[in-house]
Write an enzyme that holds these catalytic residues in place. Structure first.
Site, PDB file in Angstrom:
ATOM      1  N   GLY A  30       0.829  -1.202   0.000  1.00  0.00           N
ATOM      2  CA  GLY A  30       0.000   0.000   0.000  1.00  0.00           C
ATOM      3  C   GLY A  30       0.857   1.244   0.000  1.00  0.00           C
ATOM      4  N   ASN A  31       0.232   2.383   0.255  1.00  0.00           N
ATOM      5  CA  ASN A  31       0.997   3.633   0.349  1.00  0.00           C
ATOM      6  C   ASN A  31       0.349   4.545   1.382  1.00  0.00           C
ATOM      7  OD1 ASN A  31      -0.932   5.520  -1.070  1.00  0.00           O
ATOM      8  ND2 ASN A  31      -0.650   3.964  -2.652  1.00  0.00           N
ATOM      9  N   ARG A  32       0.934   5.703   1.597  1.00  0.00           N
ATOM     10  CA  ARG A  32       0.518   6.553   2.714  1.00  0.00           C
ATOM     11  C   ARG A  32      -0.670   7.472   2.404  1.00  0.00           C
ATOM     12  NH1 ARG A  32       4.430   5.875   6.464  1.00  0.00           N
ATOM     13  NH2 ARG A  32       6.509   5.439   5.675  1.00  0.00           N
TER      14      ARG A  32
END
Ligand code: CTP
Length: 408
Positions: free
Chosen positions: A208-210
Protein backbone atom coordinates in the site's frame (compact mmCIF):
# COMPACT_ATOMS: atom_id res chain seq x y z
CA UNK A 1 -20.28 27.81 0.50
CA UNK A 2 -22.71 28.16 3.41
CA UNK A 3 -21.50 31.70 4.09
CA UNK A 4 -24.21 34.33 3.76
CA UNK A 5 -26.87 31.79 2.87
CA UNK A 6 -30.19 32.02 4.66
CA UNK A 7 -31.11 28.64 6.03
CA UNK A 8 -34.51 28.36 7.70
CA UNK A 9 -34.28 25.52 10.17
CA UNK A 10 -37.69 24.21 11.22
CA UNK A 11 -37.70 22.12 14.37
CA UNK A 12 -40.68 19.98 15.31
CA UNK A 13 -41.57 18.04 18.43
CA UNK A 14 -39.41 14.96 18.65
CA UNK A 15 -36.74 13.94 21.09
CA UNK A 16 -34.16 14.24 18.29
CA UNK A 17 -34.68 18.03 18.53
CA UNK A 18 -31.74 18.16 20.92
CA UNK A 19 -29.40 16.86 18.20
CA UNK A 20 -30.40 19.74 15.97
CA UNK A 21 -28.69 22.19 18.33
CA UNK A 22 -25.45 20.80 16.88
CA UNK A 23 -26.74 21.36 13.35
CA UNK A 24 -27.70 24.98 14.13
CA UNK A 25 -24.28 25.54 15.67
CA UNK A 26 -22.32 24.06 12.76
CA UNK A 27 -24.31 25.97 10.14
CA UNK A 28 -23.83 29.22 12.05
CA UNK A 29 -20.10 28.58 12.43
CA UNK A 30 -19.89 28.01 8.68
CA UNK A 31 -21.21 31.54 8.18
CA UNK A 32 -24.85 30.81 7.34
CA UNK A 33 -27.66 32.99 8.60
CA UNK A 34 -29.73 30.43 10.46
CA UNK A 35 -33.36 31.36 11.12
CA UNK A 36 -35.03 29.00 13.54
CA UNK A 37 -38.73 28.22 13.55
CA UNK A 38 -39.86 25.93 16.36
CA UNK A 39 -43.28 24.36 16.65
CA UNK A 40 -44.97 24.50 20.03
CA UNK A 41 -44.19 20.80 20.62
CA UNK A 42 -40.52 21.36 19.78
CA UNK A 43 -40.29 23.89 22.60
CA UNK A 44 -41.39 21.15 25.01
CA UNK A 45 -38.24 19.19 24.14
CA UNK A 46 -35.65 21.96 23.91
CA UNK A 47 -35.85 25.64 24.69
CA UNK A 48 -35.80 28.44 22.13
CA UNK A 49 -33.05 30.00 24.25
CA UNK A 50 -30.69 27.19 23.22
CA UNK A 51 -31.13 28.08 19.57
CA UNK A 52 -31.08 31.80 20.20
CA UNK A 53 -27.74 31.38 21.96
CA UNK A 54 -26.31 29.28 19.14
CA UNK A 55 -27.55 31.34 16.19
CA UNK A 56 -27.60 34.81 17.81
CA UNK A 57 -30.94 35.38 16.13
CA UNK A 58 -34.55 35.62 17.22
CA UNK A 59 -36.22 32.24 17.32
CA UNK A 60 -39.72 32.20 15.87
CA UNK A 61 -42.17 30.10 17.85
CA UNK A 62 -45.51 31.72 17.08
CA UNK A 63 -47.23 33.06 14.02
CA UNK A 64 -48.71 36.08 15.77
CA UNK A 65 -46.05 37.43 18.11
CA UNK A 66 -45.87 41.23 17.95
CA UNK A 67 -42.29 41.18 19.21
CA UNK A 68 -40.91 39.11 16.36
CA UNK A 69 -39.60 40.83 13.24
CA UNK A 70 -40.94 37.96 11.14
CA UNK A 71 -44.40 37.46 12.59
CA UNK A 72 -46.03 40.40 10.82
CA UNK A 73 -45.04 39.43 7.33
CA UNK A 74 -45.61 35.80 8.15
CA UNK A 75 -44.17 34.71 4.84
CA UNK A 76 -41.01 36.79 5.25
CA UNK A 77 -38.88 33.75 6.04
CA UNK A 78 -40.44 31.82 3.17
CA UNK A 79 -39.11 34.48 0.81
CA UNK A 80 -35.76 35.02 2.52
CA UNK A 81 -34.83 31.32 2.62
CA UNK A 82 -32.22 29.91 0.27
CA UNK A 83 -33.22 26.54 1.66
CA UNK A 84 -35.59 25.29 4.34
CA UNK A 85 -34.57 22.33 6.47
CA UNK A 86 -37.04 20.53 8.74
CA UNK A 87 -35.22 18.48 11.36
CA UNK A 88 -36.49 16.54 13.10
CA UNK A 89 -39.63 16.22 10.99
CA UNK A 90 -42.40 14.39 12.83
CA UNK A 91 -45.16 12.38 11.18
CA UNK A 92 -47.43 15.30 12.06
CA UNK A 93 -45.50 17.98 10.15
CA UNK A 94 -45.09 15.64 7.18
CA UNK A 95 -48.87 15.11 7.17
CA UNK A 96 -49.59 18.82 7.49
CA UNK A 97 -47.30 19.75 4.61
CA UNK A 98 -48.65 16.96 2.43
CA UNK A 99 -52.17 18.25 3.12
CA UNK A 100 -51.30 21.90 2.48
CA UNK A 101 -52.16 22.93 6.04
CA UNK A 102 -50.69 26.20 7.29
CA UNK A 103 -51.78 26.53 10.91
CA UNK A 104 -48.42 27.38 12.47
CA UNK A 105 -45.37 29.36 11.44
CA UNK A 106 -43.43 26.38 10.09
CA UNK A 107 -46.17 24.85 7.97
CA UNK A 108 -47.19 28.32 6.73
CA UNK A 109 -43.60 29.10 5.75
CA UNK A 110 -43.26 25.82 3.86
CA UNK A 111 -46.54 26.39 2.05
CA UNK A 112 -45.48 29.88 1.03
CA UNK A 113 -41.90 29.20 -0.06
CA UNK A 114 -40.34 28.66 -3.45
CA UNK A 115 -37.06 27.55 -1.86
CA UNK A 116 -36.03 23.90 -1.83
CA UNK A 117 -37.17 22.05 1.30
CA UNK A 118 -35.07 19.33 2.92
CA UNK A 119 -36.92 17.03 5.30
CA UNK A 120 -35.13 14.89 7.91
CA UNK A 121 -37.84 12.65 9.40
CA UNK A 122 -37.52 11.22 12.90
CA UNK A 123 -40.32 9.34 14.54
CA UNK A 124 -41.51 6.17 16.16
CA UNK A 125 -41.09 3.17 13.85
CA UNK A 126 -44.82 2.37 13.80
CA UNK A 127 -45.68 5.95 12.94
CA UNK A 128 -43.06 5.84 10.18
CA UNK A 129 -44.36 2.60 8.73
CA UNK A 130 -48.00 3.61 8.96
CA UNK A 131 -49.46 3.77 5.45
CA UNK A 132 -50.72 7.30 6.15
CA UNK A 133 -47.16 8.49 6.78
CA UNK A 134 -45.76 6.50 3.86
CA UNK A 135 -48.39 8.04 1.55
CA UNK A 136 -47.54 11.51 2.80
CA UNK A 137 -43.81 10.95 2.33
CA UNK A 138 -44.40 9.66 -1.21
CA UNK A 139 -46.53 12.73 -2.00
CA UNK A 140 -43.83 15.08 -0.81
CA UNK A 141 -41.11 13.21 -2.70
CA UNK A 142 -43.17 13.47 -5.87
CA UNK A 143 -43.48 17.22 -5.29
CA UNK A 144 -39.71 17.64 -5.14
CA UNK A 145 -39.12 17.72 -1.39
CA UNK A 146 -35.68 16.35 -0.59
CA UNK A 147 -35.48 13.65 2.07
CA UNK A 148 -32.51 12.79 4.18
CA UNK A 149 -32.94 9.76 6.40
CA UNK A 150 -34.48 8.49 8.56
CA UNK A 151 -31.80 6.11 9.75
CA UNK A 152 -32.10 2.65 11.22
CA UNK A 153 -31.25 2.01 14.84
CA UNK A 154 -32.35 2.31 18.43
CA UNK A 155 -35.29 4.68 18.85
CA UNK A 156 -36.36 6.62 21.94
CA UNK A 157 -39.09 4.03 22.55
CA UNK A 158 -36.40 1.36 23.00
CA UNK A 159 -37.41 -0.33 19.75
CA UNK A 160 -34.96 -0.94 16.95
CA UNK A 161 -36.11 0.19 13.53
CA UNK A 162 -36.37 2.95 10.96
CA UNK A 163 -37.06 6.35 12.39
CA UNK A 164 -33.83 7.78 13.78
CA UNK A 165 -32.83 11.28 12.77
CA UNK A 166 -30.02 10.83 10.30
CA UNK A 167 -26.49 12.04 11.13
CA UNK A 168 -26.02 15.79 11.31
CA UNK A 169 -23.12 15.54 8.80
CA UNK A 170 -25.50 13.87 6.37
CA UNK A 171 -27.94 16.77 6.73
CA UNK A 172 -25.16 19.34 6.24
CA UNK A 173 -23.92 17.49 3.13
CA UNK A 174 -27.43 17.52 1.70
CA UNK A 175 -27.80 21.25 2.38
CA UNK A 176 -24.52 21.92 0.56
CA UNK A 177 -25.56 19.76 -2.36
CA UNK A 178 -28.92 21.51 -2.67
CA UNK A 179 -27.39 25.00 -2.40
CA UNK A 180 -24.75 24.06 -4.97
CA UNK A 181 -27.26 23.10 -7.64
CA UNK A 182 -26.83 26.39 -9.46
CA UNK A 183 -23.03 26.46 -9.05
CA UNK A 184 -20.53 26.90 -11.88
CA UNK A 185 -20.27 23.13 -12.39
CA UNK A 186 -24.04 22.57 -12.56
CA UNK A 187 -24.89 19.89 -15.09
CA UNK A 188 -21.27 18.70 -15.40
CA UNK A 189 -20.14 15.15 -14.72
CA UNK A 190 -16.90 14.82 -12.80
CA UNK A 191 -15.04 11.63 -11.99
CA UNK A 192 -12.64 11.83 -9.06
CA UNK A 193 -10.33 9.09 -7.79
CA UNK A 194 -8.99 9.01 -4.25
CA UNK A 195 -7.04 7.00 -1.71
CA UNK A 196 -4.16 4.60 -2.13
CA UNK A 197 -4.66 1.32 -3.95
CA UNK A 198 -3.79 -1.92 -2.19
CA UNK A 199 -2.09 -4.73 -4.08
CA UNK A 200 -2.48 -8.13 -2.45
CA UNK A 201 0.53 -10.27 -1.61
CA UNK A 202 -1.52 -13.00 0.05
CA UNK A 203 -4.99 -13.05 1.71
CA UNK A 204 -3.65 -11.06 4.69
CA UNK A 205 -0.99 -8.71 3.34
CA UNK A 206 -0.81 -6.06 0.69
CA UNK A 207 1.46 -3.40 -0.75
CA UNK A 208 0.00 0.00 0.00
CA UNK A 209 1.00 3.63 0.35
CA UNK A 210 0.52 6.55 2.71
CA UNK A 211 -2.40 8.24 0.92
CA UNK A 212 -5.24 9.12 3.33
CA UNK A 213 -7.72 10.02 0.59
CA UNK A 214 -8.32 13.47 2.10
CA UNK A 215 -7.33 15.45 -0.99
CA UNK A 216 -9.49 13.35 -3.33
CA UNK A 217 -12.49 13.50 -1.01
CA UNK A 218 -12.06 17.28 -0.75
CA UNK A 219 -12.13 17.54 -4.56
CA UNK A 220 -15.26 15.36 -4.74
CA UNK A 221 -17.06 17.46 -2.11
CA UNK A 222 -16.00 20.75 -3.65
CA UNK A 223 -17.25 19.65 -7.08
CA UNK A 224 -20.55 18.52 -5.52
CA UNK A 225 -20.95 21.87 -3.79
CA UNK A 226 -20.51 23.62 -7.14
CA UNK A 227 -23.34 21.63 -8.70
CA UNK A 228 -21.46 18.80 -10.42
CA UNK A 229 -22.67 15.24 -10.59
CA UNK A 230 -19.73 13.51 -8.96
CA UNK A 231 -18.54 9.92 -9.18
CA UNK A 232 -15.89 9.14 -6.59
CA UNK A 233 -13.83 6.04 -7.28
CA UNK A 234 -12.06 5.36 -4.05
CA UNK A 235 -9.44 2.97 -2.81
CA UNK A 236 -9.84 2.06 0.89
CA UNK A 237 -9.68 5.05 3.26
CA UNK A 238 -10.78 5.79 6.82
CA UNK A 239 -13.00 8.66 5.61
CA UNK A 240 -16.78 8.65 5.63
CA UNK A 241 -18.59 8.52 2.33
CA UNK A 242 -19.40 12.04 1.10
CA UNK A 243 -23.11 12.81 0.89
CA UNK A 244 -24.57 13.36 -2.57
CA UNK A 245 -21.71 11.71 -4.42
CA UNK A 246 -21.87 8.35 -6.22
CA UNK A 247 -19.15 6.26 -4.62
CA UNK A 248 -17.48 3.26 -6.28
CA UNK A 249 -15.16 1.45 -3.87
CA UNK A 250 -12.18 -0.37 -5.35
CA UNK A 251 -9.05 -1.94 -3.91
CA UNK A 252 -6.44 -2.47 -6.60
CA UNK A 253 -5.01 -0.42 -9.48
CA UNK A 254 -6.54 -2.85 -11.98
CA UNK A 255 -9.99 -2.48 -10.38
CA UNK A 256 -9.59 1.29 -10.32
CA UNK A 257 -8.75 1.32 -14.02
CA UNK A 258 -11.85 -0.71 -14.84
CA UNK A 259 -14.05 1.66 -12.81
CA UNK A 260 -12.44 4.76 -14.34
CA UNK A 261 -12.83 3.47 -17.91
CA UNK A 262 -16.52 2.83 -17.25
CA UNK A 263 -17.11 6.19 -15.56
CA UNK A 264 -15.31 8.36 -18.12
CA UNK A 265 -17.61 7.15 -20.89
CA UNK A 266 -19.88 9.95 -19.72
CA UNK A 267 -17.77 12.60 -18.10
CA UNK A 268 -16.69 16.17 -18.65
CA UNK A 269 -13.73 15.96 -16.28
CA UNK A 270 -11.47 13.28 -14.76
CA UNK A 271 -9.45 14.25 -11.71
CA UNK A 272 -7.04 11.47 -10.69
CA UNK A 273 -6.07 12.21 -7.12
CA UNK A 274 -5.58 8.57 -6.15
CA UNK A 275 -2.15 7.29 -5.28
CA UNK A 276 -2.17 4.34 -7.63
CA UNK A 277 0.37 1.62 -6.94
CA UNK A 278 2.85 1.44 -9.78
CA UNK A 279 3.63 -2.22 -9.11
CA UNK A 280 1.67 -5.25 -8.02
CA UNK A 281 2.89 -8.72 -7.00
CA UNK A 282 3.21 -10.92 -10.11
CA UNK A 283 1.06 -13.51 -8.38
CA UNK A 284 -1.03 -13.49 -5.22
CA UNK A 285 -0.36 -16.38 -2.83
CA UNK A 286 -3.56 -18.38 -2.28
CA UNK A 287 -2.86 -19.01 1.39
CA UNK A 288 -1.07 -16.91 3.99
CA UNK A 289 2.69 -17.01 3.34
CA UNK A 290 4.19 -18.83 6.36
CA UNK A 291 7.56 -17.81 7.78
CA UNK A 292 8.87 -21.35 7.96
CA UNK A 293 8.37 -21.82 4.19
CA UNK A 294 10.44 -18.79 3.13
CA UNK A 295 13.86 -19.44 4.62
CA UNK A 296 15.90 -16.38 5.68
CA UNK A 297 14.07 -13.89 3.45
CA UNK A 298 11.23 -13.40 1.02
CA UNK A 299 11.59 -12.01 -2.48
CA UNK A 300 8.49 -10.70 -4.16
CA UNK A 301 8.37 -10.36 -7.91
CA UNK A 302 6.46 -7.23 -8.91
CA UNK A 303 5.00 -6.25 -12.26
CA UNK A 304 3.81 -2.84 -13.42
CA UNK A 305 0.17 -1.86 -12.98
CA UNK A 306 -1.64 0.03 -15.74
CA UNK A 307 -0.99 3.79 -15.78
CA UNK A 308 -4.64 4.74 -15.64
CA UNK A 309 -4.23 8.42 -16.34
CA UNK A 310 -1.98 7.87 -19.35
CA UNK A 311 -4.16 5.12 -20.80
CA UNK A 312 -7.66 6.60 -20.55
CA UNK A 313 -8.46 8.86 -23.44
CA UNK A 314 -11.53 10.75 -24.52
CA UNK A 315 -13.30 14.03 -24.81
CA UNK A 316 -12.88 15.26 -21.23
CA UNK A 317 -10.57 17.42 -19.21
CA UNK A 318 -7.82 15.40 -17.54
CA UNK A 319 -6.33 16.51 -14.25
CA UNK A 320 -3.49 14.66 -12.56
CA UNK A 321 -1.75 14.92 -9.23
CA UNK A 322 1.91 14.34 -8.71
CA UNK A 323 3.63 13.54 -5.48
CA UNK A 324 7.27 14.44 -5.82
CA UNK A 325 10.26 14.58 -3.53
CA UNK A 326 12.76 16.39 -5.83
CA UNK A 327 12.85 18.46 -9.07
CA UNK A 328 9.19 19.05 -8.42
CA UNK A 329 8.17 21.30 -11.30
CA UNK A 330 10.38 19.61 -13.91
CA UNK A 331 9.05 16.16 -13.00
CA UNK A 332 5.47 17.37 -13.01
CA UNK A 333 5.92 18.98 -16.45
CA UNK A 334 7.12 15.64 -17.80
CA UNK A 335 4.03 13.89 -16.40
CA UNK A 336 1.73 16.59 -17.82
CA UNK A 337 3.16 15.97 -21.29
CA UNK A 338 3.46 12.17 -21.08
CA UNK A 339 -0.04 11.64 -19.74
CA UNK A 340 -1.56 14.37 -21.98
CA UNK A 341 -3.05 16.31 -19.09
CA UNK A 342 -4.81 19.64 -19.02
CA UNK A 343 -3.66 20.40 -15.47
CA UNK A 344 -1.28 18.78 -13.02
CA UNK A 345 -1.23 19.62 -9.32
CA UNK A 346 2.10 18.80 -7.81
CA UNK A 347 3.11 18.73 -4.19
CA UNK A 348 6.28 18.13 -2.29
CA UNK A 349 5.42 15.19 -0.08
CA UNK A 350 8.52 15.64 2.05
CA UNK A 351 7.05 18.84 3.55
CA UNK A 352 5.28 18.18 6.90
CA UNK A 353 2.35 20.55 6.26
CA UNK A 354 1.43 19.13 2.85
CA UNK A 355 0.95 15.69 1.47
CA UNK A 356 -0.12 12.58 3.30
CA UNK A 357 -2.64 12.52 6.13
CA UNK A 358 -2.76 16.25 6.92
CA UNK A 359 -5.64 18.64 6.19
CA UNK A 360 -3.49 21.21 4.42
CA UNK A 361 -1.59 21.17 1.19
CA UNK A 362 0.86 23.35 -0.69
CA UNK A 363 0.62 22.68 -4.40
CA UNK A 364 1.83 24.10 -7.66
CA UNK A 365 -0.61 24.00 -10.55
CA UNK A 366 0.78 23.60 -14.05
CA UNK A 367 -1.52 23.89 -17.05
CA UNK A 368 -1.03 22.53 -20.56
CA UNK A 369 -0.38 26.08 -21.80
CA UNK A 370 2.74 26.16 -19.61
CA UNK A 371 1.33 28.40 -16.88
CA UNK A 372 2.79 27.65 -13.44
CA UNK A 373 0.97 28.84 -10.33
CA UNK A 374 2.43 28.15 -6.89
CA UNK A 375 -0.32 28.26 -4.30
CA UNK A 376 0.45 29.09 -0.68
CA UNK A 377 -0.30 26.65 2.13
CA UNK A 378 -4.07 26.20 2.30
CA UNK A 379 -6.67 23.64 3.30
CA UNK A 380 -7.17 20.69 0.96
CA UNK A 381 -10.68 22.01 0.36
CA UNK A 382 -9.29 25.37 -0.80
CA UNK A 383 -6.79 23.60 -3.05
CA UNK A 384 -9.70 21.61 -4.50
CA UNK A 385 -11.59 24.81 -5.26
CA UNK A 386 -8.56 26.43 -6.91
CA UNK A 387 -8.20 23.41 -9.19
CA UNK A 388 -11.90 23.49 -9.98
CA UNK A 389 -11.65 27.22 -10.80
CA UNK A 390 -9.15 26.26 -13.51
CA UNK A 391 -11.34 23.39 -14.68
CA UNK A 392 -14.33 25.74 -15.02
CA UNK A 393 -12.20 28.12 -17.08
CA UNK A 394 -11.15 25.26 -19.38
CA UNK A 395 -14.66 23.88 -19.72
CA UNK A 396 -15.78 27.17 -21.20
CA UNK A 397 -12.94 26.93 -23.77
CA UNK A 398 -13.37 23.20 -24.28
CA UNK A 399 -12.96 23.04 -28.09
CA UNK A 400 -9.30 23.98 -27.62
CA UNK A 401 -8.48 21.06 -25.38
CA UNK A 402 -10.36 18.73 -27.72
CA UNK A 403 -8.27 19.95 -30.66
CA UNK A 404 -5.10 19.51 -28.66
CA UNK A 405 -5.87 15.83 -28.17
CA UNK A 406 -7.11 15.36 -31.69
CA UNK A 407 -10.63 14.52 -30.61
CA UNK A 408 -13.18 15.38 -33.24
N1 CTP B 1 -1.48 7.43 -11.90
C1 CTP B 1 -2.30 6.55 -12.57
N2 CTP B 1 -1.95 5.23 -12.66
C2 CTP B 1 -0.79 4.78 -12.15
C3 CTP B 1 0.05 5.69 -11.46
C4 CTP B 1 -0.32 7.00 -11.35
O1 CTP B 1 -3.35 6.96 -13.06
N3 CTP B 1 -0.47 3.52 -12.26
C5 CTP B 1 -1.88 8.84 -11.80
C6 CTP B 1 -2.03 9.36 -10.39
O2 CTP B 1 -3.37 9.23 -9.95
C7 CTP B 1 -1.66 10.83 -10.53
C8 CTP B 1 -0.66 10.83 -11.66
O3 CTP B 1 -0.86 9.62 -12.37
O4 CTP B 1 -2.73 11.64 -10.91
C9 CTP B 1 0.78 10.92 -11.24
O5 CTP B 1 1.06 9.96 -10.25
P1 CTP B 1 2.53 9.76 -9.70
O6 CTP B 1 2.53 8.59 -8.77
O7 CTP B 1 3.06 11.06 -9.20
O8 CTP B 1 3.31 9.43 -11.04
P2 CTP B 1 3.78 8.13 -11.73
O9 CTP B 1 3.33 8.20 -13.14
O10 CTP B 1 3.40 6.92 -10.95
O11 CTP B 1 5.37 8.33 -11.72
P3 CTP B 1 6.44 8.13 -10.53
O12 CTP B 1 5.77 7.31 -9.46
O13 CTP B 1 7.56 7.41 -11.20
O14 CTP B 1 6.81 9.51 -10.08
Amino acid sequence: MLANKTIVLGITGGIAAYKVADLASKLTQAGARVEIIMTKSATEFITPLTFRSLTHRTVVTEMFNVNSEFSIGHVALATAADVIVIAPATANIVAKIAGGIADDMLSATVLATEAPVIVAPAMNVNMYQNPATQDNLAKLKARGFIFVGPGYGRLASGKIGMGRLTDIEEIIGTIKQVLGRSGDLAGKNIVVTAGGTQEAIDPVRYIGNRSSGKMGYAVAEAARDRGAKVTLITAPTALSKPVGVAVTPVTTAVQMKKAVVKAVAQTDVLIMVAAVADYQPKSVAKGKIKKETTGAGLTLELVKTPDILAEVKGDFIKVGFAAETEDIVANARKKLANKQLDIIAVNDVTSPDSGFGVDTNRVTLISHDGKVESLPLMSKREVADRILDKVVGMLTKKPQSQMRRGVS
